[in-house]
Design a protein around this motif. Sequence first.
Motif, PDB file in Angstrom:
ATOM      1  N   MET A  56     -47.021 -87.293 130.622  1.00 13.11           N
ATOM      2  CA  MET A  56     -45.966 -88.241 130.272  1.00 13.11           C
ATOM      3  C   MET A  56     -46.136 -89.551 131.028  1.00 13.11           C
ATOM      4  SD  MET A  56     -42.639 -85.717 130.034  1.00 13.11           S
ATOM      5  CE  MET A  56     -41.563 -87.052 129.564  1.00 13.11           C
ATOM      6  N   LEU A  57     -46.539 -89.468 132.282  1.00 10.54           N
ATOM      7  CA  LEU A  57     -46.753 -90.695 133.056  1.00 10.54           C
ATOM      8  C   LEU A  57     -47.865 -91.539 132.451  1.00 10.54           C
ATOM      9  CD1 LEU A  57     -46.430 -89.370 136.723  1.00 10.54           C
ATOM     10  CD2 LEU A  57     -44.835 -90.859 135.496  1.00 10.54           C
ATOM     11  N   ILE A  58     -48.924 -90.878 131.968  1.00 10.99           N
ATOM     12  CA  ILE A  58     -50.024 -91.634 131.344  1.00 10.99           C
ATOM     13  C   ILE A  58     -49.542 -92.335 130.088  1.00 10.99           C
ATOM     14  CG2 ILE A  58     -52.270 -91.391 130.216  1.00 10.99           C
ATOM     15  CD1 ILE A  58     -52.877 -89.088 132.102  1.00 10.99           C
ATOM     16  N   ALA A  59     -48.771 -91.616 129.255  1.00 13.56           N
ATOM     17  CA  ALA A  59     -48.275 -92.210 128.016  1.00 13.56           C
ATOM     18  C   ALA A  59     -47.322 -93.369 128.302  1.00 13.56           C
ATOM     19  CB  ALA A  59     -47.582 -91.141 127.166  1.00 13.56           C
ATOM     20  N   LEU A  60     -46.455 -93.219 129.301  1.00 14.97           N
ATOM     21  CA  LEU A  60     -45.513 -94.291 129.635  1.00 14.97           C
ATOM     22  C   LEU A  60     -46.221 -95.497 130.236  1.00 14.97           C
ATOM     23  CD1 LEU A  60     -42.599 -92.160 131.136  1.00 14.97           C
ATOM     24  CD2 LEU A  60     -42.586 -93.382 128.955  1.00 14.97           C
ATOM     25  N   SER A  61     -47.267 -95.238 131.028  1.00 13.04           N
ATOM     26  CA  SER A  61     -47.993 -96.367 131.611  1.00 13.04           C
ATOM     27  C   SER A  61     -48.736 -97.162 130.554  1.00 13.04           C
ATOM     28  CB  SER A  61     -48.959 -95.862 132.685  1.00 13.04           C
ATOM     29  OG  SER A  61     -49.956 -95.027 132.100  1.00 13.04           O
ATOM     30  N   VAL A  62     -49.238 -96.467 129.523  1.00 12.34           N
ATOM     31  CA  VAL A  62     -49.922 -97.180 128.442  1.00 12.34           C
ATOM     32  C   VAL A  62     -48.961 -98.126 127.726  1.00 12.34           C
ATOM     33  CG1 VAL A  62     -51.059 -96.862 126.207  1.00 12.34           C
ATOM     34  CG2 VAL A  62     -51.683 -95.400 128.124  1.00 12.34           C
ATOM     35  N   LYS A  63     -47.727 -97.683 127.553  1.00 15.82           N
ATOM     36  CA  LYS A  63     -46.713 -98.512 126.892  1.00 15.82           C
ATOM     37  C   LYS A  63     -46.001 -99.464 127.863  1.00 15.82           C
ATOM     38  CE  LYS A  63     -47.224 -96.560 122.866  1.00 15.82           C
ATOM     39  NZ  LYS A  63     -47.731 -97.319 121.691  1.00 15.82           N
ATOM     40  N   ASN A  64     -46.423 -99.465 129.130  1.00 24.20           N
ATOM     41  CA  ASN A  64     -45.829-100.337 130.142  1.00 24.20           C
ATOM     42  C   ASN A  64     -44.331-100.057 130.302  1.00 24.20           C
ATOM     43  OD1 ASN A  64     -45.908-102.303 132.119  1.00 24.20           O
ATOM     44  ND2 ASN A  64     -45.557-104.001 130.699  1.00 24.20           N
ATOM     45  N   LYS A  65     -43.981 -98.753 130.381  1.00 20.78           N
ATOM     46  CA  LYS A  65     -42.569 -98.353 130.470  1.00 20.78           C
ATOM     47  C   LYS A  65     -42.291 -97.540 131.733  1.00 20.78           C
ATOM     48  CE  LYS A  65     -41.173-100.005 126.460  1.00 20.78           C
ATOM     49  NZ  LYS A  65     -42.410-100.727 126.105  1.00 20.78           N
ATOM     50  N   ILE A  66     -43.197 -97.540 132.697  1.00 21.26           N
ATOM     51  CA  ILE A  66     -42.974 -96.782 133.921  1.00 21.26           C
ATOM     52  C   ILE A  66     -41.742 -97.289 134.659  1.00 21.26           C
ATOM     53  CG2 ILE A  66     -43.924 -96.254 136.206  1.00 21.26           C
ATOM     54  CD1 ILE A  66     -45.229 -94.640 134.111  1.00 21.26           C
ATOM     55  N   GLY A  67     -41.491 -98.575 134.579  1.00 14.91           N
ATOM     56  CA  GLY A  67     -40.351 -99.152 135.298  1.00 14.91           C
ATOM     57  C   GLY A  67     -39.012 -98.614 134.845  1.00 14.91           C
ATOM     58  N   PHE A  68     -38.926 -98.071 133.626  1.00 15.84           N
ATOM     59  CA  PHE A  68     -37.653 -97.551 133.137  1.00 15.84           C
ATOM     60  C   PHE A  68     -37.344 -96.161 133.688  1.00 15.84           C
ATOM     61  CE2 PHE A  68     -38.572-100.826 130.037  1.00 15.84           C
ATOM     62  CZ  PHE A  68     -37.327-101.376 129.791  1.00 15.84           C
ATOM     63  N   ILE A  69     -38.343 -95.436 134.202  1.00 19.19           N
ATOM     64  CA  ILE A  69     -38.079 -94.106 134.749  1.00 19.19           C
ATOM     65  C   ILE A  69     -38.059 -94.114 136.272  1.00 19.19           C
ATOM     66  CG2 ILE A  69     -39.059 -92.959 132.729  1.00 19.19           C
ATOM     67  CD1 ILE A  69     -41.553 -92.384 134.411  1.00 19.19           C
ATOM     68  N   ASP A  70     -38.729 -95.057 136.902  1.00 25.13           N
ATOM     69  CA  ASP A  70     -38.673 -95.102 138.371  1.00 25.13           C
ATOM     70  C   ASP A  70     -37.591 -96.044 138.878  1.00 25.13           C
ATOM     71  OD1 ASP A  70     -39.698 -97.621 137.878  1.00 25.13           O
ATOM     72  OD2 ASP A  70     -41.656 -97.229 138.792  1.00 25.13           O
ATOM     73  N   GLY A  71     -36.836 -96.704 137.971  1.00 23.96           N
ATOM     74  CA  GLY A  71     -35.720 -97.565 138.354  1.00 23.96           C
ATOM     75  C   GLY A  71     -36.109 -98.960 138.749  1.00 23.96           C
ATOM     76  N   SER A  72     -37.406 -99.306 138.671  1.00 26.20           N
ATOM     77  CA  SER A  72     -37.815-100.664 139.060  1.00 26.20           C
ATOM     78  C   SER A  72     -37.355-101.708 138.049  1.00 26.20           C
ATOM     79  CB  SER A  72     -39.333-100.723 139.230  1.00 26.20           C
ATOM     80  OG  SER A  72     -39.983-100.365 138.014  1.00 26.20           O
ATOM     81  N   ILE A  73     -37.133-101.299 136.807  1.00 22.54           N
ATOM     82  CA  ILE A  73     -36.574-102.210 135.795  1.00 22.54           C
ATOM     83  C   ILE A  73     -35.105-101.821 135.620  1.00 22.54           C
ATOM     84  CG2 ILE A  73     -36.743-103.080 133.439  1.00 22.54           C
ATOM     85  CD1 ILE A  73     -39.647-102.316 133.407  1.00 22.54           C
ATOM     86  N   ALA A  74     -34.259-102.450 136.388  1.00 19.74           N
ATOM     87  CA  ALA A  74     -32.840-102.104 136.377  1.00 19.74           C
ATOM     88  C   ALA A  74     -32.126-102.759 135.203  1.00 19.74           C
ATOM     89  CB  ALA A  74     -32.191-102.547 137.702  1.00 19.74           C
ATOM     90  N   GLN A  75     -30.974-102.209 134.913  1.00 18.88           N
ATOM     91  CA  GLN A  75     -30.183-102.752 133.804  1.00 18.88           C
ATOM     92  C   GLN A  75     -29.642-104.128 134.190  1.00 18.88           C
ATOM     93  OE1 GLN A  75     -27.005-100.217 132.493  1.00 18.88           O
ATOM     94  NE2 GLN A  75     -26.090-101.797 131.165  1.00 18.88           N
TER      95      GLN A  75
END
Length: 258
Positions: free
Chosen positions: A1-20
Amino acid sequence: MLIALSVKNKIGFIDGSIAQPDSSDPVLLNSWHRNNNIVISWILNSVSKEISASIIFAESAALIWLDLKDRFQQSNGPRIFQLRRELINLAQEQLSVSHYFTKLKGLWDELSNFRPNCTCGKCTCGGVKELTAHHQMEYVMAFLMGLNDTYAQIRGQLLLLDPLPPINKVFSLISQEERQRTIGPQSTNNSQTMAFAVKGDSKRKNVATTAMKQSRGSRRDNNNRPFCTECHIHGHTVDTCYKIHGYPPGYQRAKSIE
């Protein structure tokens, strides 16, 4: 799942680095909600129905990820123990060199993920380089230890090298040795077959030559011997033929075969 999310540049949405973002920027807020819902849908489609029912009402992908991590993340100790035990018991046996190396590499790479690494990039003493070289040496040792005893000679030659070659080079050399052994016996058998064939042809030629010489010698001997025109037998002439002049006293004729 981490590989798939990193490909889509969405890791920040699960580790909280891209906050609301706050509501002061409606366009940015709508974009965040849209991407957050995309990540949530990916997570829901990746877990079982029983698990998805318990996380479907979470507000963000980061909360879902944290919940799953707290519930299902296992400690590293049992897995490290299992990997090390499999490495110790791993041996080539009936496997090819390529198949054996593939199994070893899978275990070694997974075990390497649990080893701490220095990623600061500020080391100037060279200690990280030495640790990496020692790690590679252990990798080569593990590969050579599991090989069959038929590779003892080339294994001894490799162990005499200082420093040891990289693992990929060692694998290449062992694979070449394996292919050479596959080719060697076949060429030997072909050479023996050709030698036997040549030897057989020579033997047959010698037998044929001997028979021809005997036949020629027999014809030459018969040509030099006297010949009877009455009974058509070599060894006497018509002047001394018994059938004409009579058999001597006490002569025993050969019994005729009826």
